[in-house]
Design a protein around this motif. Structure first.
Motif, PDB file in Angstrom:
ATOM      1  N   PHE A  99      -7.070 -10.119  -0.926  1.00  0.00           N
ATOM      2  CA  PHE A  99      -7.767 -10.378  -2.190  1.00  0.00           C
ATOM      3  C   PHE A  99      -8.666 -11.604  -2.049  1.00  0.00           C
ATOM      4  N   ASP A 100      -9.618 -11.733  -2.974  1.00  0.00           N
ATOM      5  CA  ASP A 100     -10.529 -12.886  -2.946  1.00  0.00           C
ATOM      6  C   ASP A 100      -9.780 -14.188  -3.166  1.00  0.00           C
ATOM      7  N   THR A 101      -8.786 -14.133  -4.009  1.00  0.00           N
ATOM      8  CA  THR A 101      -8.073 -15.353  -4.373  1.00  0.00           C
ATOM      9  C   THR A 101      -6.640 -15.285  -3.865  1.00  0.00           C
ATOM     10  N   GLN A 102      -6.123 -16.413  -3.453  1.00  0.00           N
ATOM     11  CA  GLN A 102      -4.746 -16.462  -2.960  1.00  0.00           C
ATOM     12  C   GLN A 102      -3.759 -16.554  -4.128  1.00  0.00           C
ATOM     13  N   THR A 103      -2.560 -16.038  -3.905  1.00  0.00           N
ATOM     14  CA  THR A 103      -1.477 -16.204  -4.879  1.00  0.00           C
ATOM     15  C   THR A 103      -0.245 -16.731  -4.132  1.00  0.00           C
ATOM     16  N   PRO A 104       0.682 -17.365  -4.849  1.00  0.00           N
ATOM     17  CA  PRO A 104       1.851 -17.940  -4.168  1.00  0.00           C
ATOM     18  C   PRO A 104       2.798 -16.866  -3.615  1.00  0.00           C
ATOM     19  N   PHE A 105       2.736 -15.643  -4.175  1.00  0.00           N
ATOM     20  CA  PHE A 105       3.636 -14.584  -3.728  1.00  0.00           C
ATOM     21  C   PHE A 105       2.893 -13.261  -3.560  1.00  0.00           C
ATOM     22  N   TYR A 106       3.439 -12.446  -2.650  1.00  0.00           N
ATOM     23  CA  TYR A 106       2.914 -11.083  -2.465  1.00  0.00           C
ATOM     24  C   TYR A 106       4.073 -10.102  -2.488  1.00  0.00           C
ATOM     25  N   VAL A 107       3.777  -8.898  -2.942  1.00  0.00           N
ATOM     26  CA  VAL A 107       4.788  -7.847  -3.006  1.00  0.00           C
ATOM     27  C   VAL A 107       4.236  -6.617  -2.300  1.00  0.00           C
ATOM     28  N   LEU A 108       5.063  -5.985  -1.479  1.00  0.00           N
ATOM     29  CA  LEU A 108       4.699  -4.695  -0.901  1.00  0.00           C
ATOM     30  C   LEU A 108       5.606  -3.635  -1.526  1.00  0.00           C
ATOM     31  N   ILE A 109       4.971  -2.623  -2.079  1.00  0.00           N
ATOM     32  CA  ILE A 109       5.715  -1.526  -2.698  1.00  0.00           C
ATOM     33  C   ILE A 109       5.463  -0.246  -1.922  1.00  0.00           C
ATOM     34  N   GLU A 110       6.533   0.482  -1.630  1.00  0.00           N
ATOM     35  CA  GLU A 110       6.378   1.813  -1.037  1.00  0.00           C
ATOM     36  C   GLU A 110       7.033   2.827  -1.964  1.00  0.00           C
ATOM     37  N   THR A 111       6.365   3.961  -2.168  1.00  0.00           N
ATOM     38  CA  THR A 111       6.994   5.075  -2.880  1.00  0.00           C
ATOM     39  C   THR A 111       7.101   6.259  -1.930  1.00  0.00           C
ATOM     40  N   SER A 112       8.164   7.042  -2.102  1.00  0.00           N
ATOM     41  CA  SER A 112       8.327   8.278  -1.330  1.00  0.00           C
ATOM     42  C   SER A 112       8.807   9.342  -2.303  1.00  0.00           C
ATOM     43  N   GLY A 113       8.171  10.490  -2.246  1.00  0.00           N
ATOM     44  CA  GLY A 113       8.576  11.546  -3.171  1.00  0.00           C
ATOM     45  C   GLY A 113       8.212  12.912  -2.647  1.00  0.00           C
ATOM     46  N   SER A 114       8.478  13.914  -3.477  1.00  0.00           N
ATOM     47  CA  SER A 114       8.270  15.294  -3.046  1.00  0.00           C
ATOM     48  C   SER A 114       6.935  15.847  -3.516  1.00  0.00           C
ATOM     49  N   ASN A 115       6.179  15.082  -4.317  1.00  0.00           N
ATOM     50  CA  ASN A 115       4.903  15.584  -4.853  1.00  0.00           C
ATOM     51  C   ASN A 115       3.895  14.454  -4.875  1.00  0.00           C
ATOM     52  N   LYS A 116       2.919  14.556  -4.014  1.00  0.00           N
ATOM     53  CA  LYS A 116       1.924  13.486  -3.834  1.00  0.00           C
ATOM     54  C   LYS A 116       1.162  13.172  -5.133  1.00  0.00           C
ATOM     55  N   ASP A 117       0.737  14.218  -5.851  1.00  0.00           N
ATOM     56  CA  ASP A 117      -0.031  13.983  -7.082  1.00  0.00           C
ATOM     57  C   ASP A 117       0.791  13.209  -8.107  1.00  0.00           C
ATOM     58  N   HIS A 118       2.048  13.640  -8.247  1.00  0.00           N
ATOM     59  CA  HIS A 118       2.916  12.957  -9.216  1.00  0.00           C
ATOM     60  C   HIS A 118       3.127  11.499  -8.832  1.00  0.00           C
ATOM     61  N   ASP A 119       3.354  11.275  -7.547  1.00  0.00           N
ATOM     62  CA  ASP A 119       3.610   9.900  -7.097  1.00  0.00           C
ATOM     63  C   ASP A 119       2.387   9.021  -7.310  1.00  0.00           C
ATOM     64  N   ASP A 120       1.210   9.586  -6.984  1.00  0.00           N
ATOM     65  CA  ASP A 120      -0.031   8.831  -7.187  1.00  0.00           C
ATOM     66  C   ASP A 120      -0.177   8.433  -8.659  1.00  0.00           C
ATOM     67  N   GLU A 121       0.132   9.385  -9.531  1.00  0.00           N
ATOM     68  CA  GLU A 121      -0.048   9.120 -10.958  1.00  0.00           C
ATOM     69  C   GLU A 121       0.952   8.062 -11.443  1.00  0.00           C
ATOM     70  N   LYS A 122       2.189   8.171 -10.979  1.00  0.00           N
ATOM     71  CA  LYS A 122       3.191   7.178 -11.401  1.00  0.00           C
ATOM     72  C   LYS A 122       2.796   5.781 -10.928  1.00  0.00           C
ATOM     73  N   LEU A 123       2.333   5.719  -9.680  1.00  0.00           N
ATOM     74  CA  LEU A 123       1.977   4.417  -9.116  1.00  0.00           C
ATOM     75  C   LEU A 123       0.763   3.833  -9.851  1.00  0.00           C
ATOM     76  N   ALA A 124      -0.201   4.694 -10.151  1.00  0.00           N
ATOM     77  CA  ALA A 124      -1.389   4.228 -10.869  1.00  0.00           C
ATOM     78  C   ALA A 124      -1.005   3.707 -12.253  1.00  0.00           C
ATOM     79  N   THR A 125      -0.118   4.437 -12.937  1.00  0.00           N
ATOM     80  CA  THR A 125       0.327   4.009 -14.269  1.00  0.00           C
ATOM     81  C   THR A 125       1.030   2.665 -14.186  1.00  0.00           C
ATOM     82  N   PHE A 126       1.889   2.545 -13.189  1.00  0.00           N
ATOM     83  CA  PHE A 126       2.617   1.285 -12.997  1.00  0.00           C
ATOM     84  C   PHE A 126       1.646   0.136 -12.749  1.00  0.00           C
ATOM     85  N   LEU A 127       0.688   0.368 -11.860  1.00  0.00           N
ATOM     86  CA  LEU A 127      -0.240  -0.709 -11.502  1.00  0.00           C
ATOM     87  C   LEU A 127      -1.106  -1.102 -12.692  1.00  0.00           C
TER      88      LEU A 127
END
Lengths: 544, 544
Positions: B343-371
């Motif tokens: 990112f352009d700006t630094q932050t004190p913490f970073y998080v890496l999130i991984e999702t695994s599921g049986s339906n790519k479209d559903h997972d993409d949508e859930k992750l987008a909603t969360f973000l």
């Protein structure tokens, strides 16, 4: 998608209702119905006196190592227990009886003292004294067990966890709950619901059973397929050993890799190693969406194929995969009010599928895709999706009404067995062959055996085999046992999947455990309870 | 949905790439990169002689109860081991060395004999003999441990599981795999992949570590958040006890409620109770879709809030939630090739999130909603989703490059700690305060301590605390220890989250276990290995 599902159906389902989107809140409310359903049904309506266990099993002689209780002992216990309601004696015979008998009214003890401590320190003071004086003790939780594990055989003191009922801590970030042993499962689940979490186990008895007893019995239940066993979800235990030592077995942490995981021994120890006073458990987020479907299936092979596909297509949202045979369902139709055929045509097997997830639309779509696939490929013959909470409850009732229906038939030999999934149903078929060739089970219903049925938690390889009869007889006993345990052993199964050993199954332990294993178990018992004061006469095949 | 995500971002991310749908197959391939990354980095480049453990720790005297190996013993072993490559002696010093040293080159033993049996019967013959003769034995799997648990201290015989490497059974309906102890984790995972299943654990060392060693060490790793610990997924074990008894601890069944669950004692016993020869484990279906995202976060409180929301919104598809602080990432930027600011700006913490599921479209949508939600509510400052396998691997490299980067700095004090999530980062802060006020750690970098960093498996409460220094000194040792263990104890944590005890952490066990617990552990040890021939000098604080 959903109309496609209807077209794919090989037969027109009489009860098939277009699957409309149901608000999650409604569906979430659709699932109880289970609480103590079996319990109520199994309690004899005409309340007769329950015979004393010691009279029914004269081989279980009272062990003379144990001291007889006297007034001095009672005075001591009164001095260390803070709650006025904490000591129940023969002065209050009716209340005493409720701790001396199990809810099925199969087992009855002769205890003259029930102790209900409020703190671990009180438990410690009680056990230290009992150990010094060689007073035998039976730990008791919600008294909802099925194998007589929490009922005295002779005059053991009942140590009840009823008043150990505080929630000690909950961390909303990690979802780790620490609750005292006497907390009722449903109370905990409702408390967590307000925080968006849930208990990782769900049982028919949840309105009465306690978390300490659940852990002591290693309860399985309806959420095991999804959230795993208590060996995975329980993070730490506080226990009081026979000599009064209070031990923290682990910490409420998800990971702790420092030494033998001793708490695991207490999960499923049925009160023989110590009294569990507090449980830390990992709780999952509560599912926002729940779906229920019932399928009609032509063969057990097809049931297995359906299970495989459900694991693939529904994967992370699959929360129950139950099966029952047609004979089971016939009993439900006969005895359970409101039960009706789900489809125009009968099939030899039925499957109930439940999904739980965080997004209703996604779950609906996954389930529709799965159903299209199994119907289109003719793996299943029929399928119907619950359209609202009432229908979801009705579908669960098809499965959960079975034990109740069996009880209404007359005699009922019940077996809770664990068998590798591919061999699961062969146990039922072998029992039919055995009792058919022996003349007890006849097609026209004229024999003493009326029904031999199989149902259960398919996803866990857990078969409930029930044999309904016109009554009980020694001849029938001998025709069924030990044959049933022999075929379970032959198929590398277990004689107890989730009910435990208690008094009922202890004599048959060698069908599931080698002599070396039983010997090691005894040595472990000796590590924690060298004087053997905790829950005697049970759990071990020869339990003196 | 996705463009909304971009709009919600509080800052313009330099590396933010529109999230396009990536074929599942590509993403599935995006995740390795981890194999032995740390290992390679930690092996000293200029290979010096590793000092003998017994010389470095003179207090660990050889126990005279153990017999010295002689030619007669070796002849016996040659007679019971079928494989010509099954007996390695001092005639082959180079091969022998590879079993006498760990991969970090921290520990070195003086064993003159390595045995590689091919069957449980051979293991049994070996151990029966060793027990009779009082010959000490070190079980060894893939030799990938971090605490010196599988390396001899003196002249113990190395009992290697390398040739016990057959897959015994797999049931495609239940997903239950039975594999011998020496099967390499990655080999099993690849074998299962062809059947649509996967191993429920994943470790950096998966290319070398063996399933038997994983179970003996109770390995945690990257899939624990989703699939739970080995205490839940391991269904049964075949073990050989010190006296040669072959025991089946349980059966390959999902449920078996018959007696104490003895196999649990062997999970995490680090070879001190018996040799695990075979493991039955429940394997989940392989995920069809995998997503990876990196977030920039302003505070540790916000990291916790992000975790809570991820559990709610991503729920059943969340498969990793890793965090690292800015100081960690600075080291990655400095030392790991190709690393760059997300990112352009630094932050004190970073998080890496991984999702695994049986339906790519559903997972993409859930992750987008969360973000959208966490960005919109300003819980996180920045977010970026991997758009392809290369980027997913690059994101994982930001987190997984940290240990490697630390090693490159100079001295490195590494601690694998388990702490309740809310207190997790306070351990890092307290260590900074302590070494700051003591003058070892200075803002301008002039002190001997250069960096005090925290990262790890946030979802499991597993903190990796690393303190990089200009070198090692007794003064530094004393400034750090036992303080680090004291603050872990104060915060109800554990001194070993996933690495185990071995030789390294055994002296500090009392920071995580009470004396009563340690006493019980010793009595359990005595049940299974009364002569103490298995893996001596380790695991217990005073291990004679």
């Amino acid at each position: 998608m959903r109309s496609a599902l209807l077209r794919c159906s090989r037969r027109r389902a009489s009860a098939l209702i277009p699957n409309t989107v149901v608000p999650a809140a409604h569906v979430a409310r659709a699932l109880p119905v289970r609480r103590m359903a079996t319990a109520t049904a199994e309690v004899p309506q005409n309340k007769k006196t329950v015979p004393f266990t010691a009279d029914r099993y004269p081989n279980l002689e009272r062990d003379s190592r144990y001291k007889q209780l006297d007034a001095e002992d009672v005075a001591y216990f009164k001095s260390v227990i803070s709650s006025p309601a904490g000591v129940i004696t023969a002065d209050n015979p009716e209340e005493l009886d409720s701790f001396n008998e199990d809810w099925m009214r199969k087992y009855k003890g002769r205890s003259t003292l029930v102790l209900r401590p409020k703190t671990s320190a009180e438990v410690s003071a009680i056990l230290r004294y009992c150990n010094e004086k060689s007073l035998a003790v039976v730990p008791q939780g919600g008294n909802t067990g099925l194998v007589g594990g929490s009922i005295p055989v002779h005059d053991e003191i009942v140590l009840s966890t009823q008043l150990l009922n505080q929630i000690r801590h909950f961390d909303e970030v990690s979802g780790i709950l620490t609750a005292e042993a006497g907390c009722v499962l449903e109370v905990l689940d409702n408390w967590l619901a307000e925080k968006g979490y849930m208990m990782p186990l769900d049982l028919g008895a949840k309105g009465s059973c306690q978390i300490g007893g659940n852990v002591a019995a290693n309860a399985g239940g309806l959420r095991l397929l999804r959230y795993g066993s208590l060996h995975g979800t329980v993070l730490s235990l506080e226990v009081v050993l026979a000599d009064g030592t209070i031990m923290e077995l682990g910490k409420p942490l998800r990971k702790d890799n420092t030494g033998y995981d001793l708490k695991q021994l207490f999960i499923g120890s049925e009160g023989t190693l110590g009294l569990i006073t507090s449980v830390s458990i990992l709780t999952p987020r509560r599912s926002k969406a729940v779906n229920v479907a019932v399928l009609g299936v032509e063969s057990f092979e097809a049931v297995q194929e359906t299970f495989k596909r459900a694991k693939g297509d529904l994967s992370e949202i699959l929360s129950a995969f139950e099966f029952f045979d047609r004979q089971s369902f016939n009993l439900v139709l006969r005895h359970v009010q409101g039960a009706r055929e789900p489809f125009d045509t009968q099939t030899p097997f039925y499957v109930l599928i439940e999904t739980s997830g965080s997004n209703k639309d996604h779950d609906d779509e996954k389930l529709a895709t799965f159903l299209e696939s199994v119907l289109g490929d003719e793996v299943v013959a029929d399928g119907v999706l619950a359209q609202d909470s009432t229908q979801a409850a009705a579908f669960w009732r098809m499965r959960e009404g079975i034990p109740e229906a069996c009880q209404t038939e007359g005699g009922n030999y019940k077996y809770d067995l664990s068998v590798p999934v591919p061999q699961l149903y062969s146990i039922v078929e072998k029992m039919r062959e055995k009792l058919g060739s022996g003349g007890q089970y006849k097609e026209d219903g004229s024999g003493p055996v009326k029904n031999i049925i199989g149902f259960g938690h398919m996803g866990d390889g857990n078969l409930h085999l029930n044999i309904t009869t016109s009554g009980y007889s020694e001849q029938l006993d001998k025709a069924i046992e030990p044959y049933v345990y022999e075929i379970v052993e032959e198929n590398a199964g277990s004689i107890s999947a989730e009910h435990g050993l208690g008094l009922m199954k202890a004599p048959y332990l060698s069908y599931s455990k080698s002599n070396e294993m039983i010997e090691s178990m005894k040595r472990i018992k000796n590590v924690f309870d060298p004087k053997g004061i905790l829950n005697p006469y049970k759990y071990f095949p020869t339990s003196k």
